[in-house]
Design an enzyme around this catalytic site. Structure first.
Site, PDB file in Angstrom:
ATOM      1  N   SER A  58      45.915  44.472  47.366  1.00 53.91           N
ATOM      2  CA  SER A  58      46.992  43.622  47.876  1.00 53.91           C
ATOM      3  C   SER A  58      47.504  44.131  49.222  1.00 53.91           C
ATOM      4  CB  SER A  58      48.147  43.583  46.877  1.00 53.91           C
ATOM      5  OG  SER A  58      47.729  43.044  45.655  1.00 53.91           O
TER       6      SER A  58
HETATM    7  N1  SAH Z   1      47.157  45.784  41.995  1.00 57.16           N
HETATM    8  C1  SAH Z   1      46.053  45.672  42.899  1.00 57.16           C
HETATM    9  C2  SAH Z   1      45.678  44.262  43.179  1.00 57.16           C
HETATM   10  C3  SAH Z   1      44.441  43.903  42.465  1.00 57.16           C
HETATM   11  S1  SAH Z   1      43.913  42.258  42.662  1.00 57.16           S
HETATM   12  C4  SAH Z   1      46.316  46.493  44.148  1.00 57.16           C
HETATM   13  O1  SAH Z   1      46.820  47.567  43.998  1.00 57.16           O
HETATM   14  O2  SAH Z   1      45.977  46.113  45.252  1.00 57.16           O
HETATM   15  C5  SAH Z   1      44.349  41.577  41.101  1.00 57.16           C
HETATM   16  C6  SAH Z   1      43.619  42.121  39.911  1.00 57.16           C
HETATM   17  O3  SAH Z   1      44.068  41.396  38.778  1.00 57.16           O
HETATM   18  C7  SAH Z   1      42.106  41.935  39.927  1.00 57.16           C
HETATM   19  O4  SAH Z   1      41.495  43.182  39.850  1.00 57.16           O
HETATM   20  C8  SAH Z   1      41.825  41.086  38.695  1.00 57.16           C
HETATM   21  O5  SAH Z   1      40.628  41.424  38.034  1.00 57.16           O
HETATM   22  C9  SAH Z   1      43.029  41.399  37.841  1.00 57.16           C
HETATM   23  N2  SAH Z   1      43.313  40.439  36.775  1.00 57.16           N
HETATM   24  C10 SAH Z   1      43.259  39.078  36.806  1.00 57.16           C
HETATM   25  N3  SAH Z   1      43.584  38.579  35.597  1.00 57.16           N
HETATM   26  C11 SAH Z   1      43.865  39.644  34.789  1.00 57.16           C
HETATM   27  C12 SAH Z   1      44.247  39.800  33.428  1.00 57.16           C
HETATM   28  N4  SAH Z   1      44.403  38.745  32.609  1.00 57.16           N
HETATM   29  N5  SAH Z   1      44.441  41.044  32.941  1.00 57.16           N
HETATM   30  C13 SAH Z   1      44.266  42.127  33.720  1.00 57.16           C
HETATM   31  N6  SAH Z   1      43.895  42.059  35.002  1.00 57.16           N
HETATM   32  C14 SAH Z   1      43.691  40.830  35.541  1.00 57.16           C
END
Ligand code: SAH
Length: 290
Positions: A140
């Site tokens: 993010s």
């Molecule tokens: N927190 C991260 C952002 C990751 S992007 C950062 O530090 O930058 C969002 C993430 O959410 C992805 O890896 C995706 O696989 C995850 N995601 C989507 N749906 C999800 C769910 N139901 N449970 C857990 N993770 C999920």
């Protein structure tokens, strides 16, 4: 017990005991030698310590993260674009964009974002953008990471926090500088493994990573006084609302092609109030695991 044989979860006292020994996580320019020193330092003294007085966890955690192993040193990165100065410039930019919470800005300044990214992308680590981490997912944007934590925290100390969507582990590491206990769930196994590998050398003792469907939350660790979703659903799953403590705050991107941040506060046993904040853009929240 030696460092090698210690197992997660470490008692929170193990962090507070080390509170006096705070050391920088990474030096500004890494050389093979400084990288080795950094690894030794982070193994000896965990810089991720909760900010305020620590209360003992109210329950025992049967779902321990894997054993913490001191790792080989992080790969040396000599690029000026990943220096402390560049990270501080990023924090100043985030502040200019409107994030005011100093605790959040300090946390952003402490976490080496480049260490969560593919080495080829590391020189771009401190621009304010989301960047690919594989599996069609992204790390993010620093501004939105900071903004969501600021909104969730609302100036108050946080005890137990849940993040849905660990990705590469960056936001979880920032949260671990802010809250006493952090839980983070990822549904894509290789990303869960990537986050573990990224975080292992940093020895973040108050963070627990889970592989699973975050839409179901983590009932065995609930209630949480803060929940952050890092992926956008058309609505906030009821299971997550149920796992908020009374007075707890959840921040989530909501929507499809157009999305906005939503703040949901639990105000009673069966009562939540919701506020719409700014527009945003996140990867989709998906059910199940892969
Ligand atoms: N927190 C991260 C952002 C990751 S992007 C950062 O530090 O930058 C969002 C993430 O959410 C992805 O890896 C995706 O696989 C995850 N995601 C989507 N749906 C999800 C769910 N139901 N449970 C857990 N993770 C999920």
């Amino acid at each position: 017990m030696s460092e090698k044989t210690r197992k997660f979860p470490l008692p929170l006292s193990s962090i507070t005991d080390k509170a006096q020994k705070k050391q920088p996580v990474f030096s500004s320019v890494a050389t093979p030698q400084t990288a080795t020193q950094n690894a030794a330092r982070t193994a000896a003294s965990n810089p991720w310590r909760p900010p305020a007085t620590v209360a003992s966890p109210s329950r025992s955690h049967a779902y321990a993260m894997e054993r913490a192993q001191p790792l080989p040193s992080p790969a040396p990165r000599q690029h000026a674009l990943v220096s402390d100065a560049v990270r501080h410039a990023m924090v100043q930019r985030v502040a200019r964009q409107g994030v005011k919470d100093q605790a959040v800005l300090d946390a952003l300044a402490r976490v080496p974002r480049h260490a969560f990214m593919d080495e080829g992308l590391a020189p771009q680590a401190y621009i304010d953008a989301s960047l690919p981490i594989g599996h069609h997912q992204t790390i993010s944007q620093p501004y939105i990471v900071a903004r969501m934590i600021e909104v969730m925290r609302n100036g108050a100390p946080l005890q137990r926090v849940l993040e849905i969507g660990t990705g590469c582990g960056y936001q979880a590491a920032v949260l671990a500088c802010i809250a006493q206990e952090v839980y983070s769930i990822e549904r894509i196994k290789p990303l869960h493994e990537l986050a573990k590998a990224n975080l292992r050398p940093m020895r973040v003792a108050n963070l627990r990573l889970h592989y699973g469907d975050g839409m179901l939350g983590l009932p065995q660790a609930a209630p949480f006084d803060g929940i952050i979703l890092a992926a956008a659903g058309l609505e906030v799953p009821q299971a997550l609302l149920d796992q908020l403590s009374i007075g707890g705050r959840l921040v989530a991107p909501v929507g499809g092609r157009t999305q906005h941040l939503e703040l949901v506060t639990r105000v009673g046993k069966a009562e939540w109030v919701s506020q719409t904040l700014e527009d945003c853009h996140f990867v989709p929240l998906r059910p199940g695991t892969v």
